[in-house]
Design an enzyme around this catalytic site. Structure first.
Site, PDB file in Angstrom:
ATOM      1  N   LYS A  77       7.518  47.754  23.462  1.00 18.30           N
ATOM      2  CA  LYS A  77       8.753  47.795  22.679  1.00 18.30           C
ATOM      3  C   LYS A  77       8.585  48.743  21.496  1.00 18.30           C
ATOM      4  CE  LYS A  77      11.975  44.641  20.322  1.00 18.30           C
ATOM      5  NZ  LYS A  77      12.265  43.222  19.998  1.00 18.30           N
ATOM      6  N   SER A 151      16.828  42.115  20.548  1.00 16.07           N
ATOM      7  CA  SER A 151      16.427  43.493  20.364  1.00 16.07           C
ATOM      8  C   SER A 151      15.458  44.007  21.428  1.00 16.07           C
ATOM      9  CB  SER A 151      15.802  43.671  18.979  1.00 16.07           C
ATOM     10  OG  SER A 151      14.613  42.903  18.846  1.00 16.07           O
ATOM     11  N   SER A 175      15.446  37.718  19.907  1.00 14.93           N
ATOM     12  CA  SER A 175      15.327  39.096  20.388  1.00 14.93           C
ATOM     13  C   SER A 175      14.630  39.223  21.726  1.00 14.93           C
ATOM     14  CB  SER A 175      14.586  39.947  19.355  1.00 14.93           C
ATOM     15  OG  SER A 175      15.392  40.165  18.222  1.00 14.93           O
TER      16      SER A 175
END
Length: 468
Positions: A77, A151, A175
């Site tokens: 990520k 996210s 997220s």
């Protein structure tokens, strides 16, 4: 190559150990897959195959049990550092500046045989929908007209679309769990301290954790095994490491008492989510469990989380406002400013209520094995929308109100396994399985039972088709 892409991470690792193929062949397969589907989903806009090939040259497949992943390529990520690769955080402020070293979590994975090859797309700093001014929006592989969540939306979309077998995620308010539900994959929010974080600016904060994302429960457990560890810069971690979560799963049977709540007693939830998630509880009843409508008392959780999150966002990003205010997303500016202006009394109230809630939840698990609730209160929404402004007729005020069903749980320090419980009109619907602190192996065993009944994992990876 398509057979490799469709294989589970466990199967690919077994092949690496048996020397049936090496990391180079896997990277080639991923490069071909990215050329095919990345133009549609935009999940891994930052790819660095040359660096990955060089890193893979130093990895053998001698079967060392400490190297869990044996050379498996990995998506990281874009909030986490990989040496030599920019960490944009979705912001033009940071785009283009290479990280000098990998962060603690990534170093742990690399030491255990992972080969990072791509960065997954993220919202600018934070948010429940993955879009930013650097790389644009990530689209849901099941229907590219829709959001992948956030996210960790890029990570979830990458895993679902066959752009990687495993991907890192992290979770503050949902997220990791929201995109897992939207993309039909598995995400684990572990007990704080299980996985080292990237030299956290607020080291004693326990709201933000790192976690794995995978296509099925056992692959997620394998990745969790490769992530846990101690780091001196993260005081929540411990040098006393647990045994293998993947192995420990087999030691648990199905749950006996399941608490199910479609709304955690307080929240607006669309009727289709209520109906579809409750219907999935039949899988536990079929295994002999008693399913009851119950949940801890989350009164005050909304204000508590909003206050503590604002404090954390201001502590982490507040110094950017003076120089870069015009280059930061308005939602993040609002969140920073809320943290800067809220009074001491509000923070103290929030800390006290979080403590009370924690003890209430621990007592709740004296009576129930697991708490189940949805991963999101709405189905995936159009990618052009920034966030839902209402749910089931209830208006929402802020860009994170709609993920309250996940951020309520963040306050509890409990581990969570998020996974799909079925499909609605061709799109995944997800649930959170929540257990007492330290219960990851048991939760994974329960999740594997539900996964078998849901049947979604067997349909991955999906090949996205561009919609006109």
């Amino acid at each position: 190559m398509s057979e490799l892409i469709a294989a589970t991470a466990r199967e690919v690792v077994a092949g690496l150990r048996a020397r049936e193929f090496g990391p180079a062949e896997l990277l080639k397969a991923l490069e071909e897959r990215a050329a095919q589907v990345e133009p549609v989903v935009n999940a891994i806009p930052e790819r660095f195959f040359d660096l990955a090939h060089r890193a893979a040259e130093g990895i053998g497949a001698e079967g060392d049990p400490a190297r869990w992943l044996a050379g498996l390529p990995l998506v990281v990520k874009d909030y986490n550092d990989v040496a030599g690769v920019p960490t944009s955080m979705g912001s033009p402020i940071f785009a283009g500046t290479p990280a000098p070293e990998s962060d603690a979590m990534v170093r742990r994975l690399e030491a255990n045989g992972a080969v990072p090859f791509a960065k997954s797309n993220v919202p600018e700093f934070a948010g429940g929908h993955t879009y930013n001014p650097v790389f644009g929006a990530t689209r849901n592989p099941w229907d590219p007209r829709l959001t992948a969540g956030g996210s960790s939306g890029g990570s979830a979309a990458a895993v679902a679309a066959g752009l990687g077998w495993l991907a890192t995620g992290n979770d503050l308010g949902g997220s990791l769990r929201t995109p897992a539900g939207y993309c039909g994959v598995v995400g684990i929010r572990p007990t704080p301290g299980r996985i080292p974080r990237r030299s956290p600016k607020v080291p004693f904060d326990g709201l933000w954790v790192e976690g794995p994302m995978a296509r099925d429960v056992r692959d997620a457990a394998l990745m969790l095994d490769a992530m846990v560890g101690w780091d001196p810069h993260d005081p929540l971690t411990s040098p006393d490491l647990p045994g293998s979560f993947l192995s420990a799963m087999s030691g648990y049977g199905p749950p006996r008492r399941v608490a199910f709540s479609p709304d955690l007693g307080l929240l607006p939830v669309e009727p289709v989510i209520r109906e579809r998630t409750e219907r999935a509880m039949a899988a536990f009843e079929h295994l002999g469990a008693t399913v009851e409508h119950a949940c801890p008392d989350f009164t005050g959780a909304y204000d508590t989380f909003q206050t503590l999150r604002a404090e954390l966002v201001a502590a982490s990003h507040g110094p950017l406002l003076g120089e870069h205010r015009d280059r930061i997303k308005p939602d993040i500016v609002w969140n920073i400013e809320r943290g800067l202006r809220q009074g001491t009394d509000a923070v103290l109230r929030a800390q006290r209520r979080r403590g009370e809630l924690f003890h209430e939840v621990v007592r709740f698990f004296d009576d129930y094995d697991v708490l189940v609730c949805p991963t999101a209160p709405v189905m995936p929404f159009p990618v052009e929308r920034h966030w839902p402004t209402e749910i089931a007729g209830t208006p929402l005020d802020t860009y994170i109100d709609w993920i309250a069903i996940t951020f309520f749980v963040s306050l509890t320090a409990c581990p969570v396994v998020a996974l799909p419980c079925g499909l609605h009109e061709g799109l995944p619907v997800g649930v959170q399985l929540v257990g007492p602190p330290g219960s990851e192996a048991r939760l994974l065993a329960y999740a594997a039972e539900l996964e078998a009944a849901a049947g979604v994992a067997g349909r991955l990876p999906v090949t996205p088709r561009k919609h006109g």
